[in-house]
Structure formats: structure tokens, C-alpha cells
Design a protein around this motif. Structure first.
Motif, PDB file in Angstrom:
ATOM      1  N   PHE A   9       0.850  -1.183   0.000  1.00 60.42           N
ATOM      2  CA  PHE A   9       0.000   0.000   0.000  1.00 60.42           C
ATOM      3  C   PHE A   9       0.889   1.237   0.000  1.00 60.42           C
ATOM      4  O   PHE A   9       2.118   1.144   0.199  1.00 60.42           O
ATOM      5  N   LYS A  10       0.280   2.376  -0.228  1.00 60.50           N
ATOM      6  CA  LYS A  10       1.023   3.633  -0.281  1.00 60.50           C
ATOM      7  C   LYS A  10       0.520   4.553   0.816  1.00 60.50           C
ATOM      8  O   LYS A  10      -0.676   4.793   0.947  1.00 60.50           O
ATOM      9  N   PHE A  11       1.439   5.068   1.623  1.00 58.93           N
ATOM     10  CA  PHE A  11       1.087   5.980   2.701  1.00 58.93           C
ATOM     11  C   PHE A  11       2.067   7.141   2.743  1.00 58.93           C
ATOM     12  O   PHE A  11       3.273   6.934   2.788  1.00 58.93           O
ATOM     13  N   ASP A  12       1.530   8.345   2.701  1.00 51.60           N
ATOM     14  CA  ASP A  12       2.338   9.559   2.818  1.00 51.60           C
ATOM     15  C   ASP A  12       3.490   9.569   1.812  1.00 51.60           C
ATOM     16  O   ASP A  12       4.614   9.953   2.132  1.00 51.60           O
ATOM     17  N   GLY A  13       3.188   9.118   0.591  1.00 51.37           N
ATOM     18  CA  GLY A  13       4.170   9.148  -0.484  1.00 51.37           C
ATOM     19  C   GLY A  13       5.170   8.013  -0.470  1.00 51.37           C
ATOM     20  O   GLY A  13       6.043   7.950  -1.342  1.00 51.37           O
ATOM     21  N   GLU A  14       5.061   7.087   0.497  1.00 55.58           N
ATOM     22  CA  GLU A  14       5.985   5.962   0.593  1.00 55.58           C
ATOM     23  C   GLU A  14       5.242   4.647   0.351  1.00 55.58           C
ATOM     24  O   GLU A  14       4.057   4.524   0.676  1.00 55.58           O
ATOM     25  N   PHE A  15       5.946   3.658  -0.203  1.00 54.73           N
ATOM     26  CA  PHE A  15       5.357   2.344  -0.445  1.00 54.73           C
ATOM     27  C   PHE A  15       5.728   1.380   0.680  1.00 54.73           C
ATOM     28  O   PHE A  15       6.879   1.349   1.127  1.00 54.73           O
ATOM     29  N   TYR A  16       4.751   0.605   1.104  1.00 56.94           N
ATOM     30  CA  TYR A  16       4.931  -0.346   2.203  1.00 56.94           C
ATOM     31  C   TYR A  16       4.522  -1.738   1.745  1.00 56.94           C
ATOM     32  O   TYR A  16       3.467  -1.901   1.119  1.00 56.94           O
ATOM     33  N   LEU A  17       5.347  -2.736   2.059  1.00 61.13           N
ATOM     34  CA  LEU A  17       4.947  -4.120   1.885  1.00 61.13           C
ATOM     35  C   LEU A  17       4.152  -4.548   3.114  1.00 61.13           C
ATOM     36  O   LEU A  17       4.376  -4.049   4.223  1.00 61.13           O
ATOM     37  N   LEU A  18       3.226  -5.481   2.903  1.00 64.87           N
ATOM     38  CA  LEU A  18       2.347  -5.918   3.980  1.00 64.87           C
ATOM     39  C   LEU A  18       2.512  -7.409   4.248  1.00 64.87           C
ATOM     40  O   LEU A  18       2.558  -8.215   3.318  1.00 64.87           O
ATOM     41  N   GLU A  19       2.611  -7.774   5.509  1.00 64.39           N
ATOM     42  CA  GLU A  19       2.549  -9.162   5.953  1.00 64.39           C
ATOM     43  C   GLU A  19       1.367  -9.281   6.899  1.00 64.39           C
ATOM     44  O   GLU A  19       1.245  -8.497   7.849  1.00 64.39           O
ATOM     45  N   ALA A  20       0.460 -10.223   6.638  1.00 64.61           N
ATOM     46  CA  ALA A  20      -0.731 -10.389   7.470  1.00 64.61           C
ATOM     47  C   ALA A  20      -0.811 -11.831   7.957  1.00 64.61           C
ATOM     48  O   ALA A  20      -0.719 -12.764   7.156  1.00 64.61           O
ATOM     49  N   LYS A  21      -0.998 -12.008   9.262  1.00 62.18           N
ATOM     50  CA  LYS A  21      -1.104 -13.359   9.827  1.00 62.18           C
ATOM     51  C   LYS A  21      -2.280 -13.434  10.788  1.00 62.18           C
ATOM     52  O   LYS A  21      -2.481 -12.543  11.613  1.00 62.18           O
ATOM     53  N   TRP A  22      -3.045 -14.518  10.637  1.00 66.16           N
ATOM     54  CA  TRP A  22      -4.098 -14.844  11.595  1.00 66.16           C
ATOM     55  C   TRP A  22      -3.831 -16.267  12.062  1.00 66.16           C
ATOM     56  O   TRP A  22      -4.079 -17.231  11.351  1.00 66.16           O
ATOM     57  N   GLN A  23      -3.292 -16.385  13.233  1.00 63.24           N
ATOM     58  CA  GLN A  23      -2.931 -17.698  13.760  1.00 63.24           C
ATOM     59  C   GLN A  23      -3.120 -17.664  15.274  1.00 63.24           C
ATOM     60  O   GLN A  23      -3.196 -16.592  15.877  1.00 63.24           O
ATOM     61  N   ALA A  24      -3.199 -18.808  15.897  1.00 63.48           N
ATOM     62  CA  ALA A  24      -3.462 -18.877  17.338  1.00 63.48           C
ATOM     63  C   ALA A  24      -2.308 -18.336  18.176  1.00 63.48           C
ATOM     64  O   ALA A  24      -2.511 -17.476  19.031  1.00 63.48           O
ATOM     65  N   PRO A  25      -1.079 -18.824  17.978  1.00 61.63           N
ATOM     66  CA  PRO A  25       0.009 -18.350  18.837  1.00 61.63           C
ATOM     67  C   PRO A  25       0.492 -16.966  18.409  1.00 61.63           C
ATOM     68  O   PRO A  25       0.402 -16.593  17.235  1.00 61.63           O
ATOM     69  N   PRO A  26       1.017 -16.179  19.340  1.00 66.00           N
ATOM     70  CA  PRO A  26       1.627 -14.892  18.980  1.00 66.00           C
ATOM     71  C   PRO A  26       2.795 -15.086  18.023  1.00 66.00           C
ATOM     72  O   PRO A  26       3.454 -16.130  18.023  1.00 66.00           O
ATOM     73  N   THR A  27       3.038 -14.104  17.211  1.00 62.88           N
ATOM     74  CA  THR A  27       4.083 -14.188  16.191  1.00 62.88           C
ATOM     75  C   THR A  27       5.474 -14.114  16.824  1.00 62.88           C
ATOM     76  O   THR A  27       5.758 -13.200  17.607  1.00 62.88           O
ATOM     77  N   PRO A  28       6.370 -15.064  16.485  1.00 61.39           N
ATOM     78  CA  PRO A  28       7.719 -15.082  17.070  1.00 61.39           C
ATOM     79  C   PRO A  28       8.702 -14.228  16.276  1.00 61.39           C
ATOM     80  O   PRO A  28       8.394 -13.714  15.198  1.00 61.39           O
ATOM     81  N   ALA A  29       9.916 -14.127  16.801  1.00 62.52           N
ATOM     82  CA  ALA A  29      10.962 -13.329  16.168  1.00 62.52           C
ATOM     83  C   ALA A  29      11.302 -13.849  14.770  1.00 62.52           C
ATOM     84  O   ALA A  29      11.635 -13.063  13.871  1.00 62.52           O
TER      85      ALA A  29
END
Length: 292
Positions: free
Chosen positions: A184-204
Motif C-alpha cells: 500500500f502507499k502511505f504519505d508518499g511511501e510504499f509499504y509491503l504488507l505481511e498479514a497473519k491470523w494464527q493462534a500463537p503470537p508471532t515469534p521473532a
């Protein structure tokens, strides 16, 4: 020059406690000093008393008389002052969604709720309301989906969310050896997106993997990692500081929608916090001083 609709002015009245003619805890002297110090404006100019001399009437007249940029900047400064009052007194805010209410008015003034047209495309209407209640319903409905469908539905929800705030999202795409969940584009900059829906919290390890995708792209690329279940404290600590990504969790999404805080404001706060503190995650509740 009329900048603000009657419904929006009622919101301003409510948030800044103007119904009785006052503005927050300002006296005549301190509000004049505030406007001079923060905005370099003479609040006692006779033209702002055209509809009455009380502080609230002067402020209403001022907001309708100045240009939209000045009106938006004034509301931001007043909102910051309001936050400082509650923070200094250690009190629970009696209007916990005040930030979101005023930030929606500011977004309208700044034209950030409508999609910015590409060159050669006719401009859209000046303001398209964000369907907050619909987005809340979509987010709630994700919990009832079977696991195999939930991940794709979560990505679709995020695309709708970014579209609602004119952030020009792209759908998931694949590269050789990896998949990116979108951009997506925000404030003139482009951002890559990672989306996760899983039971445990996301690790390092997941944070490192996404960060690797971001830094392997253009030098100016950035990333947003959204994990519905959040992130382990150990993972955030192990991942470290001063990275090219920022993080959101499911509670951030719900708080943002429930308090009607525009997504661009959330991203702006998270990016500022990351720049100042080097931390990739800070909750929306902390960033906007929302107390349960």
C-alpha cells in the motif's frame, strides 16, 4: 468560507467542552496565549467575535473563517492540549473516543478520506465517509470462519480497510521463492504488507523473515506486519530495534475502529514512535493514551 459542517461542529463542541461557552479549561488569557504561542494567531482579533465574544463562539467563528489547513492544524493542537490535561491529572478520559472523533473531522478538512486521483483521472467527491461500522462487523465475522478460510478473509478485510482510507492497496503477489501479502502507499511511501491470523503470537523468526523480504527490495521500501494474535515479548526483544518495519496486532485494529481513529493517524503515530524509540511495536492504546 465555511469549512466545517454543523454535525462536525457539534463533535468539536462535545470534545472541547464548548456547550456552555468555554473551551476546555482555558481562561480568556490562556487561550489567547495558546493561539499566539502554538499557532501565531491573535485569538482576540475582533473579526472572531462577530458571532459573540465567549471563547466557544470565537473558536467556532475562527474555524469557519480560516482556511482548511489552518482549521485542521488548530484542531490538532487543541486535541494535543486536551490529551495533556487528562495525562497530567491522571484521570480516565470521560470521552475515550475523542481522538477518533476529532481526527475524522481533520481528515475531512485535509481531504484524506477520499482517494487521490491518478494523473488524468477526474477527481472523486471531496469526502467519502469511512464505513467504520461495516469494517468492525467484518473484523468480528473473521472469528467465526474455519481456519483454512480465515487467512484469505483477513487479507481481504485489510484490503478493504486500506481502500477505505485511500492507501492504494495491491492484492497479494508472489515472487520467486516467497510471497508478499500485498502493499500500500502511505504519505508518499510504499509499504509491503505481511498479514497473519494464527493462534500463537508471532515469534521473532517471522519478523526476521518479513524484514528480510523488505530489505531485499528497493532501498526505500518499508513494511507493516499485522498479526491478529500479536507478538511475543521475547520475539520483539530478540528481533531488535531500528528496523524497516512497524507492527500492528488485532487489538490495535479493533481499538482503532472502535474509537474511530483513522488508519493514517495510527500509522503516523507508529512510525513516529519507531523513529524516536527504535521500537517496531507500540499499541494503539499506548500511542493515543486510551485507558480501559
Amino acid at each position: 468560507m465555511v469549512n466545517i459542517k454543523a454535525s462536525e461542529m457539534r463533535t468539536i463542541d462535545r470534545v472541547f467542552q464548548m456547550e456552555s461557552g468555554y473551551v476546555l479549561d482555558f481562561s480568556d488569557r490562556t487561550i489567547a496565549e495558546f493561539f499566539l504561542d502554538e499557532l501565531n494567531i491573535d485569538f482576540n482579533d475582533p473579526k472572531f467575535a462577530a458571532n459573540g465574544s465567549s471563547k466557544a463562539k470565537r473558536l467556532r467563528t475562527f474555524l469557519q473563517a480560516v482556511d482548511k489547513g489552518t482549521a485542521a492544524r488548530t484542531l490538532r493542537e487543541l486535541l494535543q492540549y486536551r490529551r495533556s490535561i487528562y495525562s497530567a491529572r491522571g484521570r480516565k478520559d470521560d470521552l475515550p473516543n475523542a481522538d477518533g472523533m476529532i481526527l475524522e473531522v481533520i481528515a475531512t478538512l485535509e481531504g484524506k478520506s477520499a482517494r487521490q486521483p491518478d494523473s488524468g483521472v477526474a477527481p472523486p467527491p471531496a469526502h467519502v465517509p469511512v464505513p467504520v461500522e461495516l469494517l468492525k462487523s467484518q473484523l468480528i465475522a473473521l472469528h467465526d470462519l474455519p481456519p483454512q478460510r480465515r487467512g484469505y478473509a483477513f487479507e481481504a478485510f485489510l484490503i478493504d480497510l486500506f481502500k477505505a482510507y485511500s492507501l492504494q492497496p495491491n492484492s497479494p503477489f508472489r515472487l520467486v521463492g516467497e510471497q508478499v501479502d500485498g502493499s500500500f502507499k502511505f504519505d508518499g511511501e510504499f509499504y509491503l504488507l505481511e498479514a497473519k491470523w494464527q493462534a500463537p503470537p508471532t515469534p521473532a523468526s517471522d519478523l526476521r523473515n518479513f524484514h528480510g523480504k523488505v530489505v531485499d527490495k528497493a532501498a526505500w521500501a518499508r513494511g507493516l506486519f499485522i498479526s491478529n494474535s500479536g507478538f511475543t515479548s521475547e520475539g520483539l526483544h530478540a528481533f531488535g530495534r531500528a528496523k524497516s518495519i512497524v507492527c500492528m496486532d488485532g487489538l490495535d485494529l479493533w481499538t482503532m475502529l472502535d474509537k474511530r481513529i483513522p488508519l493514517p493517524e495510527v500509522l503516523d503515530r507508529k512510525l513516529r514512535h519507531a523513529a524516536e524509540r527504535g521500537e517496531v511495536y507500540c499499541s494503539v492504546s499506548e500511542l493515543f493514551n486510551i485507558r480501559s
